[in-house]
Write a protein that holds these residues in place. Structure first.
Motif, PDB file in Angstrom:
ATOM      1  N   SER A 160       0.835  -1.202   0.000  1.00  9.68           N
ATOM      2  CA  SER A 160       0.000   0.000   0.000  1.00  9.68           C
ATOM      3  C   SER A 160       0.872   1.254   0.000  1.00  9.68           C
ATOM      4  CB  SER A 160      -0.887  -0.001   1.246  1.00  9.68           C
ATOM      5  OG  SER A 160      -0.072   0.177   2.395  1.00  9.68           O
ATOM      6  N   HIS A 161       0.227   2.377  -0.234  1.00  7.09           N
ATOM      7  CA  HIS A 161       0.922   3.668  -0.127  1.00  7.09           C
ATOM      8  C   HIS A 161       1.538   3.804   1.265  1.00  7.09           C
ATOM      9  CE1 HIS A 161      -0.540   5.630  -3.869  1.00  7.09           C
ATOM     10  NE2 HIS A 161      -1.534   4.762  -3.726  1.00  7.09           N
ATOM     11  N   LEU A 162       0.763   3.446   2.288  1.00  4.01           N
ATOM     12  CA  LEU A 162       1.256   3.556   3.667  1.00  4.01           C
ATOM     13  C   LEU A 162       2.482   2.667   3.884  1.00  4.01           C
ATOM     14  CD1 LEU A 162       0.872   4.529   6.627  1.00  4.01           C
ATOM     15  CD2 LEU A 162      -0.610   2.531   6.963  1.00  4.01           C
ATOM     16  N   ASN A 163       2.431   1.429   3.351  1.00  2.00           N
ATOM     17  CA  ASN A 163       3.576   0.513   3.485  1.00  2.00           C
ATOM     18  C   ASN A 163       4.849   1.183   2.991  1.00  2.00           C
ATOM     19  OD1 ASN A 163       1.755  -2.478   2.417  1.00  2.00           O
ATOM     20  ND2 ASN A 163       2.058  -1.664   4.456  1.00  2.00           N
ATOM     21  N   ALA A 164       4.779   1.754   1.778  1.00  2.00           N
ATOM     22  CA  ALA A 164       5.971   2.351   1.181  1.00  2.00           C
ATOM     23  C   ALA A 164       6.372   3.625   1.919  1.00  2.00           C
ATOM     24  CB  ALA A 164       5.725   2.648  -0.298  1.00  2.00           C
ATOM     25  N   LEU A 165       5.380   4.467   2.230  1.00  2.00           N
ATOM     26  CA  LEU A 165       5.701   5.752   2.863  1.00  2.00           C
ATOM     27  C   LEU A 165       6.345   5.564   4.232  1.00  2.00           C
ATOM     28  CD1 LEU A 165       2.696   8.016   1.891  1.00  2.00           C
ATOM     29  CD2 LEU A 165       5.086   8.358   1.288  1.00  2.00           C
ATOM     30  N   SER A 166       5.915   4.548   4.977  1.00  2.00           N
ATOM     31  CA  SER A 166       6.496   4.317   6.302  1.00  2.00           C
ATOM     32  C   SER A 166       7.980   4.021   6.175  1.00  2.00           C
ATOM     33  CB  SER A 166       5.821   3.127   6.993  1.00  2.00           C
ATOM     34  OG  SER A 166       4.467   3.365   7.114  1.00  2.00           O
ATOM     35  N   TYR A 167       8.317   3.229   5.164  1.00  2.00           N
ATOM     36  CA  TYR A 167       9.724   2.894   4.940  1.00  2.00           C
ATOM     37  C   TYR A 167      10.486   4.106   4.425  1.00  2.00           C
ATOM     38  CZ  TYR A 167      13.705   0.965   2.316  1.00  2.00           C
ATOM     39  OH  TYR A 167      14.951   0.735   1.788  1.00  2.00           O
ATOM     40  N   VAL A 168       9.912   4.803   3.438  1.00  2.00           N
ATOM     41  CA  VAL A 168      10.621   5.939   2.835  1.00  2.00           C
ATOM     42  C   VAL A 168      10.835   7.046   3.880  1.00  2.00           C
ATOM     43  CG1 VAL A 168      10.583   7.673   1.014  1.00  2.00           C
ATOM     44  CG2 VAL A 168       9.773   5.374   0.535  1.00  2.00           C
ATOM     45  N   ARG A 169       9.887   7.199   4.800  1.00  2.00           N
ATOM     46  CA  ARG A 169      10.045   8.199   5.861  1.00  2.00           C
ATOM     47  C   ARG A 169      11.314   7.892   6.660  1.00  2.00           C
ATOM     48  NH1 ARG A 169       5.459   7.558   8.508  1.00  2.00           N
ATOM     49  NH2 ARG A 169       4.397   9.187   7.344  1.00  2.00           N
ATOM     50  N   TRP A 170      11.516   6.614   6.946  1.00  2.00           N
ATOM     51  CA  TRP A 170      12.726   6.222   7.688  1.00  2.00           C
ATOM     52  C   TRP A 170      13.982   6.540   6.866  1.00  2.00           C
ATOM     53  CZ3 TRP A 170      16.454   2.488   6.482  1.00  2.00           C
ATOM     54  CH2 TRP A 170      17.432   2.300   7.473  1.00  2.00           C
ATOM     55  N   LEU A 208      13.456   6.081  -5.678  1.00  2.00           N
ATOM     56  CA  LEU A 208      12.408   6.835  -6.359  1.00  2.00           C
ATOM     57  C   LEU A 208      11.722   7.819  -5.420  1.00  2.00           C
ATOM     58  CD1 LEU A 208      10.553   3.980  -8.289  1.00  2.00           C
ATOM     59  CD2 LEU A 208      11.621   5.969  -9.345  1.00  2.00           C
ATOM     60  N   TYR A 209      11.248   7.283  -4.296  1.00  2.00           N
ATOM     61  CA  TYR A 209      10.364   8.099  -3.459  1.00  2.00           C
ATOM     62  C   TYR A 209      11.126   8.891  -2.397  1.00  2.00           C
ATOM     63  CZ  TYR A 209       7.197   5.315  -6.151  1.00  2.00           C
ATOM     64  OH  TYR A 209       6.559   4.726  -7.217  1.00  2.00           O
ATOM     65  N   GLY A 210      12.330   8.432  -2.052  1.00  2.00           N
ATOM     66  CA  GLY A 210      13.182   9.246  -1.173  1.00  2.00           C
ATOM     67  C   GLY A 210      13.547  10.538  -1.879  1.00  2.00           C
ATOM     68  N   ALA A 211      13.927  10.420  -3.165  1.00  2.00           N
ATOM     69  CA  ALA A 211      14.275  11.610  -3.947  1.00  2.00           C
ATOM     70  C   ALA A 211      13.075  12.550  -4.056  1.00  2.00           C
ATOM     71  CB  ALA A 211      14.758  11.199  -5.335  1.00  2.00           C
ATOM     72  N   VAL A 244      10.261 -12.612  12.875  1.00  2.00           N
ATOM     73  CA  VAL A 244       8.876 -12.209  12.659  1.00  2.00           C
ATOM     74  C   VAL A 244       8.823 -10.677  12.684  1.00  2.00           C
ATOM     75  CG1 VAL A 244       6.533 -12.332  13.598  1.00  2.00           C
ATOM     76  CG2 VAL A 244       8.038 -14.338  13.719  1.00  2.00           C
ATOM     77  N   VAL A 245       8.023 -10.097  11.773  1.00  2.00           N
ATOM     78  CA  VAL A 245       8.019  -8.648  11.610  1.00  2.00           C
ATOM     79  C   VAL A 245       6.594  -8.114  11.715  1.00  2.00           C
ATOM     80  CG1 VAL A 245       8.674  -6.744  10.088  1.00  2.00           C
ATOM     81  CG2 VAL A 245       9.958  -8.881  10.001  1.00  2.00           C
ATOM     82  N   ARG A 246       6.426  -6.989  12.387  1.00  2.00           N
ATOM     83  CA  ARG A 246       5.124  -6.316  12.398  1.00  2.00           C
ATOM     84  C   ARG A 246       5.327  -4.816  12.201  1.00  2.00           C
ATOM     85  NH1 ARG A 246       3.930  -4.664  18.134  1.00  2.00           N
ATOM     86  NH2 ARG A 246       1.838  -4.294  17.356  1.00  2.00           N
ATOM     87  N   GLY A 247       4.270  -4.169  11.752  1.00  2.00           N
ATOM     88  CA  GLY A 247       4.352  -2.719  11.592  1.00  2.00           C
ATOM     89  C   GLY A 247       3.758  -2.254  10.279  1.00  2.00           C
ATOM     90  N   SER A 248       3.820  -0.953  10.070  1.00  2.00           N
ATOM     91  CA  SER A 248       3.101  -0.369   8.937  1.00  2.00           C
ATOM     92  C   SER A 248       3.800  -0.610   7.605  1.00  2.00           C
ATOM     93  CB  SER A 248       2.898   1.126   9.154  1.00  2.00           C
ATOM     94  OG  SER A 248       4.126   1.727   9.485  1.00  2.00           O
ATOM     95  N   THR A 249       5.000  -1.205   7.614  1.00  2.00           N
ATOM     96  CA  THR A 249       5.640  -1.522   6.335  1.00  2.00           C
ATOM     97  C   THR A 249       5.228  -2.902   5.822  1.00  2.00           C
ATOM     98  OG1 THR A 249       7.537  -2.503   7.437  1.00  2.00           O
ATOM     99  CG2 THR A 249       7.717  -0.171   6.884  1.00  2.00           C
ATOM    100  N   VAL A 250       4.546  -3.686   6.634  1.00  2.00           N
ATOM    101  CA  VAL A 250       4.233  -5.076   6.256  1.00  2.00           C
ATOM    102  C   VAL A 250       3.099  -5.126   5.239  1.00  2.00           C
ATOM    103  CG1 VAL A 250       3.399  -7.300   7.110  1.00  2.00           C
ATOM    104  CG2 VAL A 250       5.099  -6.018   8.424  1.00  2.00           C
ATOM    105  N   MET A 251       3.305  -5.939   4.196  1.00  2.00           N
ATOM    106  CA  MET A 251       2.397  -6.028   3.030  1.00  2.00           C
ATOM    107  C   MET A 251       0.940  -6.298   3.388  1.00  2.00           C
ATOM    108  SD  MET A 251       2.677  -9.851   1.494  1.00  2.00           S
ATOM    109  CE  MET A 251       2.562 -11.313   2.562  1.00  2.00           C
ATOM    110  N   ARG A 252       0.081  -6.125   2.374  1.00  2.00           N
ATOM    111  CA  ARG A 252      -1.352  -6.381   2.525  1.00  2.00           C
ATOM    112  C   ARG A 252      -1.709  -7.802   2.087  1.00  2.00           C
ATOM    113  NH1 ARG A 252      -3.407  -2.869   5.503  1.00  2.00           N
ATOM    114  NH2 ARG A 252      -5.421  -2.945   4.480  1.00  2.00           N
TER     115      ARG A 252
END
Lengths: 78, 523
Positions: free
Chosen positions: B186-196, B224-227, B368-376
């Motif tokens: 999702s947009h949120l998945n990518a944005l959470s990572y790019v924000r970091w 792409l999105y960091g830039a 095991v991973v949790r959080g807003s970067t995890v896929m749908r």
């Protein structure tokens, strides 16, 4: 020399037809027959088979675009 | 407020409209131009029937137009589906198009030879994004829209009702049962990572960020999105430069690149054949890598030769974007593996043992991973999704589903995770993840293949080379079998070596004896 290079590329790299069909002017890089790992394999082959050394400065696309350009690179060293 | 990926472009077009957004060889475009082109593409797609929630394919070489295309697709509220332009059209590309219900495909005139192999039925229209002689562009099966038609479309833009939880893109990765699987992000998945990324790399509009990984690889996301987030300039690395180490050095030096991200094997080759000298590539501020283990001996040499940038190892399956990182503080001990580190911001990680306990530090278990970067989830495959996206495996009260990576790790004394291997048959080669079962399925598809086994051969430069053992029923030249596989698998999944045998060794239960074959390799 061209045939030695042709046989090597056909057998070891991403060529899926008989070696004879790999023409001297076939665009090896453009058509992805030679990729980044392939370049390293070819350099090893050239250095062993023709007893020449490929300089890092010579690692440019112009020298690997076709069988002709690889052969020219080797000829220039012998 | 930026809660969708294309908001990043819109904001930078407003704030930094005249700054250069993308450099593609000797061509470039500003943020204002990129935004306008993506609006035209979006408006055309909507006229052609694309609606919020649809998927649109992207089947062309990485280029300025391709980048505009990604934003254009997202601006319609649809998700983009990048397809490896080197993947065979008749099988893998067709599979993805049909599996993901793709009706429109963004492509380029240089891909036109592949068009006739694309599946009719679902697919209706090809949108050709590069400028070309329009007269040549005609296709019997599909409606074709050319760039000159796109350039006449209205460039204004009406936002849709998409929200951050909606899909931004679907990335297809290798699947163990023979077919690739689509990871929904999702947009949120990518944005959470790019924000970091933006925060941790301290990106600014003055950065010059390279883009080496292809668009169908999740490693292209931070570039792409960091830039776009900060209004920096993105430099696309062309396919020829990507092959030659010395070209990469020149690319970095000539463009004064400040942030470089690639798989470690590219950096190992740069080290060995790039003619590096002490202090080469002085503009580099950040050198970051992911996708496979960086051999410590090469990283040590590289850090000694090029000491000025920060070196950051990133780790994470596509399903999590990236979930952990390790900043390498000094040239590492050549005999110790580089850790994968600890969780990035707003991501939770823990390690579960085989008997479903929380692993102690030093104890091996599955990450095991949790959080807003995890896929749908996986596209159209709730069963597979249910196996990896699961409720708290420790039986606790975690409110969300967590992702089981299948990667075995343990925590070291410094609190960093160390990667130990896989629970299954998945391997890495040149940074790509590959299910050996998918290659075996392709081999078994050939009528003359009676038995086969595909094994990894450890390799310093590319992590693993792929070796296929094959027993035949009849006569088949190796090049014919190579050709058969090339029509079915992307280049990075093709076996490096195919070995024929009369028959393959068996275990007492009659299964192919992989251990015996492995032993054969190491001899």
């Amino acid at each position: 020399m061209h045939d030695q290079i042709r046989t090597y590329i056909a057998e070891e790299l991403k060529w899926d037809k008989p070696a004879e069909e790999l023409a001297n002017d076939f665009p090896l890089l453009e058509r992805d027959v030679v990729d980044s790992l392939g370049i390293f394999k070819i350099i090893g082959f050239i250095e062993d088979e023709f007893d020449v050394e490929v300089d890092d400065e010579e690692l440019v696309p112009e020298n690997f675009e076709t069988i002709n350009s690889i052969a020219a690179l080797i000829s220039g060293k012998e | 407020m930026n809660y969708l990926l294309h908001h990043l472009l819109e904001a930078s077009a407003l704030k930094h409209g005249e700054r250069v957004a993308v450099v593609d060889g000797d061509r470039s475009c500003t943020y204002a131009e990129l935004d306008q082109l993506s609006n035209r593409i979006a408006n055309h797609l909507q006229t052609a029937g694309v609606r919020q929630g649809d998927r649109v394919g992207v089947y062309l070489q990485k280029s300025l137009e391709a980048v505009a295309g990604l934003y254009g697709i997202m601006k319609t509220g649809a998700a983009y589906v990048p397809i490896d332009p080197n993947a065979p059209a008749s099988s893998r590309a067709s599979y993805i198009i049909e599996n993901c219900d793709i009706r429109l495909l963004l492509t380029s005139s240089e891909m036109s030879e592949q068009w006739s192999d694309l599946p009719s039925g679902m697919l209706e229209e090809l949108v050709v994004l590069d400028e070309s002689e329009d007269g040549d562009l005609f296709d019997e099966k599909f409606r074709v829209t050319t760039r000159s038609q796109i350039d006449k479309v209205d460039p204004s833009y009406e936002p849709t009702g998409v929200i951050g939880q909606d899909l931004a893109y679907v990335l297809y990765t290798s699947g163990s049962t023979g077919a690739p699987k689509g990871v929904k992000l999702s947009h949120l998945n990518a944005l959470s990572y790019v924000r970091w990324i933006v925060d941790h790399f301290e990106l600014t509009e003055f950065d010059r960020i390279s883009n080496h990984p292809p668009l169908h690889f999740d490693m292209s996301i931070p570039d792409l999105y960091g830039a776009a987030w900060v209004g920096a300039t993105l430099y696309l690395v062309g396919p020829k430069a990507a092959v030659f180490p010395i070209q990469i050095k020149r690319f970095i030096e000539n463009n004064e690149i400040t942030v470089w991200y690639s798989v470690p094997s590219v950096l190992s080759m740069l080290l060995q054949r790039g003619k590096l000298e002490l202090g080469s590539m002085p503009s580099l501020r950040i050198l970051t890598f992911a996708g496979e283990v960086f051999p410590s001996k090469f990283l040590k040499e590289l850090m000694e030769l090029v000491p000025h940038p920060r070196y950051i190892n990133q780790y994470g399956p596509t399903e999590t974007n990236v979930c952990t990182y390790y900043e390498v503080p000094e040239p590492p001990d050549p005999d110790a593996d580089i850790p994968i580190g600890r969780a990035i911001s707003d991501v939770g990680t823990f390690v579960v043992t085989d008997d479903d306990r929380l692993a102690d530090p030093g104890e091996t278990g599955e990450l095991v991973v949790r959080g807003s970067t995890v896929m749908r989830g996986y596209w159209g495959d709730p069963e597979k999704t249910g196996k990896t996206l699961v409720p708290d495996p420790l039986g606790g009260e975690l409110p969300d589903l967590v992702y089981r990576t299948g990667d075995l790790v343990r925590m070291n004394r410094g609190g960093n995770y160390e990667f130990l291997g896989r629970r299954d048959n998945q391997i890495k080669s040149r940074g790509y993840r590959i299910e050996l079962g998918e290659i075996e399925t392709a081999l078994y598809g050939h009528a003359l293949v009676r038995e086969c086994a595909v094994l990894p051969v450890p390799d310093d430069l590319i992590t693993n080379r792929i070796l296929a053992f094959v027993a035949l029923d009849g006569e088949l030249e190796v090049h014919e079998l190579k050709g058969y596989l090339q029509d079915r698998l992307p280049p990075y999944m093709l076996p490096d070596t195919i070995e024929y045998a009369e028959s393959l060794p068996k275990t007492s239960t009659g299964k192919i004896d992989r251990q015996a074959l492995s032993a054969q390799i190491s001899d």
